[in-house]
Design an enzyme around this catalytic site. Structure first.
Site, PDB file in Angstrom:
ATOM      1  N   LYS A  91      48.087  61.415  11.192  1.00  0.00           N
ATOM      2  CA  LYS A  91      48.038  59.949  11.198  1.00  0.00           C
ATOM      3  C   LYS A  91      48.751  59.329  12.398  1.00  0.00           C
ATOM      4  CE  LYS A  91      46.952  58.816   6.475  1.00  0.00           C
ATOM      5  NZ  LYS A  91      47.074  60.083   5.713  1.00  0.00           N
ATOM      6  N   GLU A 113      49.017  48.940   5.394  1.00  0.00           N
ATOM      7  CA  GLU A 113      49.312  49.199   3.986  1.00  0.00           C
ATOM      8  C   GLU A 113      49.486  50.701   3.851  1.00  0.00           C
ATOM      9  OE1 GLU A 113      46.003  48.409   4.861  1.00  0.00           O
ATOM     10  OE2 GLU A 113      45.714  50.579   4.885  1.00  0.00           O
ATOM     11  N   SER A 379      45.554  69.196   8.235  1.00  0.00           N
ATOM     12  CA  SER A 379      45.857  67.805   8.593  1.00  0.00           C
ATOM     13  C   SER A 379      47.332  67.425   8.443  1.00  0.00           C
ATOM     14  CB  SER A 379      44.983  66.864   7.764  1.00  0.00           C
ATOM     15  OG  SER A 379      45.144  67.116   6.372  1.00  0.00           O
TER      16      SER A 379
HETATM   17  C1  LIG Z   1      46.165  60.546   4.816  1.00  0.00           C
HETATM   18  C2  LIG Z   1      45.944  61.992   4.883  1.00  0.00           C
HETATM   19  C3  LIG Z   1      44.650  62.539   4.745  1.00  0.00           C
HETATM   20  C4  LIG Z   1      43.441  61.727   4.421  1.00  0.00           C
HETATM   21  O1  LIG Z   1      43.047  60.791   5.381  1.00  0.00           O
HETATM   22  P1  LIG Z   1      41.772  60.978   6.280  1.00  0.00           P
HETATM   23  O2  LIG Z   1      41.592  59.658   6.911  1.00  0.00           O
HETATM   24  O3  LIG Z   1      40.634  61.366   5.402  1.00  0.00           O
HETATM   25  O4  LIG Z   1      42.078  62.049   7.258  1.00  0.00           O
HETATM   26  C5  LIG Z   1      44.499  63.912   4.891  1.00  0.00           C
HETATM   27  N1  LIG Z   1      45.563  64.714   5.121  1.00  0.00           N
HETATM   28  C6  LIG Z   1      46.810  64.231   5.244  1.00  0.00           C
HETATM   29  C7  LIG Z   1      47.931  65.177   5.499  1.00  0.00           C
HETATM   30  C8  LIG Z   1      47.053  62.849   5.130  1.00  0.00           C
HETATM   31  O5  LIG Z   1      48.303  62.377   5.250  1.00  0.00           O
END
Ligand SMILES: *Cc1c(COP(=O)(O)O)cnc(C)c1O
Length: 396
Positions: A91, A113, A379
């Protein structure tokens, strides 16, 4: 942009996207779009962004060949390590981009948010770095649940704005943040948390996240000799998935797979799988597949991974799905939790519960194929999930 699939002049990817908002906000968003398109041609902006991505975030994030897991599952499994970024997830990529854009546009504040606090944390971090005021709208229920992230955001200087209506969680927080933004857009910019919302937000967030895929494409070729056969990523709103997909959308022989959360089951209310169970509808100013009841009322989404429980999904994923440019699969809570344990124990990496959905799918897929290369977008890291897992799903 690096792939050929751009929104049309009204912000639509085929049938999805657009700007379902009031006229004055539309004018402001069109200004933001214009600034964005100018700024991404501006060498000094790109250099500053590159410098911060490298030295503040820690990019490029490595691709790690998971040897133990690969031996166990009979395929070559690789992880794009977004979990190693500053603040622990992907993010920060779009938060830094959007905050830098705000600054270049002469705005003094960013408004956002947050649900579990991950987007709020990344935005508060980017705002502290760039000297911007930061208002984070957050449901009262979520404030209670995500105490550590709330403390971190406050440490970073953000103003937490509690939201006390409805279910007091993410959906209402988005409504409240958008409401505040409508009043404050002269000095503030809205910084969205995924490739969702009205145009140009999905396009901007995609641009900032696409660096994941661009890096991954050359890393796979240079370090590991060829492109992967599969690229797998979890999908909430869809930003980490679109980020990594971007590096491979033009590659003929790479199968892209987005993994949606099946939660506790297939009934509306039990999951957050918008492609699988949603119908066309409008949420937060854009058109997408959205979870709704027979009357067309938007329903709450659920997943054990808070970062995935959004009832809508980015318009670009709806387009990729409709045109069969990517495949979308579902993984439930318990499968994701198994993968959370499996990766921790087998490779020494504790993944975020969101990312665990992508890992679970990769492991499931591995049982049906052999000697293929699977690249999983990791992610985020799982530190934020450990207490929850130990309390609710301790290993038997
Ligand atoms: C917020 C988040 C997601 C989901 O958000 P996407 O916009 O679908 O990528 C996935 N993995 C992590 C670690 C997150 O913090």
């Amino acid at each position: 942009m690096i792939n050929n699939i751009l929104p049309d002049k009204n912000g639509f990817f085929g049938n999805y996207g657009g700007q379902f908002i009031e006229e004055d906000l539309k004018n402001e968003l069109n200004k933001i779009e214009k600034s964005f398109l100018e700024i991404i041609q501006d060498e000094s902006f790109l250099q500053e962004l590159d410098y911060l991505m490298k030295n503040f975030v820690g990019r490029p994030s490595p691709i790690y060949f998971a040897k133990n897991l690969s031996e166990k599952y009979g395929n070559k499994i690789y992880f794009k390590r977004e979990d190693l970024n500053h603040t622990g997830a992907h993010k920060i990529n779009h938060c830094l981009g959007q905050a830098l854009l705000a600054k270049k546009m002469g705005k003094t504040k960013v408004i956002g948010e947050t649900g579990a606090g991950q987007h709020g944390l990344a935005l508060a971090t980017a705002s502290a770095l760039l000297g911007l005021e930061c208002d984070i709208y957050m449901g009262e229920v979520d404030i209670e649940k995500a105490k550590t992230n709330v403390d971190k955001m406050r440490l970073l200087g953000a103003n937490i704005k509690p939201v006390s209506f409805g279910t007091k969680s993410l959906k209402e927080a988005v409504d409240a943040a958008l409401g505040a933004y409508k009043k404050e857009f002269k000095n503030a910019i809205y910084a969205i948390g995924s490739i969702v919302g009205p145009h140009p937000f999905p396009m901007m967030v995609e641009f900032f996240q696409s660096r994941i895929g661009i890096e991954a494409n050359s890393q796979m070729k240079e370090q590991y000799g060829s492109l992967p056969d599969y690229v797998v990523a979890c999908v909430g709103g869809g930003s980490n998935a679109i980020g990594i997909f971007n590096g491979f959308l033009n590659e003929q022989n790479v199968q892209l797979v987005g993994v949606e959360p099946l939660g506790k089951g297939e009934k509306i209310g039990q999951n957050a799988a918008s492609i699988a169970f949603g119908k066309d509808g409008i949420i937060h100013g854009f058109k997408c597949k959205v979870l709704q009841n027979e009357k067309g009322e938007i329903q709450d989404a659920y997943s054990v991974a808070c970062g995935l429980d959004y009832p809508g999904i980015g318009p670009k994923h709806c387009y990729l799905n409709e045109n069969k440019l990517a495949k979308y699969e579902i993984i439930g809570d318990l499968e994701a939790i198994d993968a959370f344990y499996e990766l921790s124990k087998t490779e020494g990496i504790i993944p975020a519960l969101e990312s665990s959905h992508a890992i679970a799918y990769a492991l499931k897929l591995s049982k049906t194929i052999k000697d293929k290369k699977i690249l999983v977008n990791l992610s985020g890291r799982g530190d934020k999930d450990i207490n929850f897992i130990m309390e609710n799903y301790p290993k038997k």
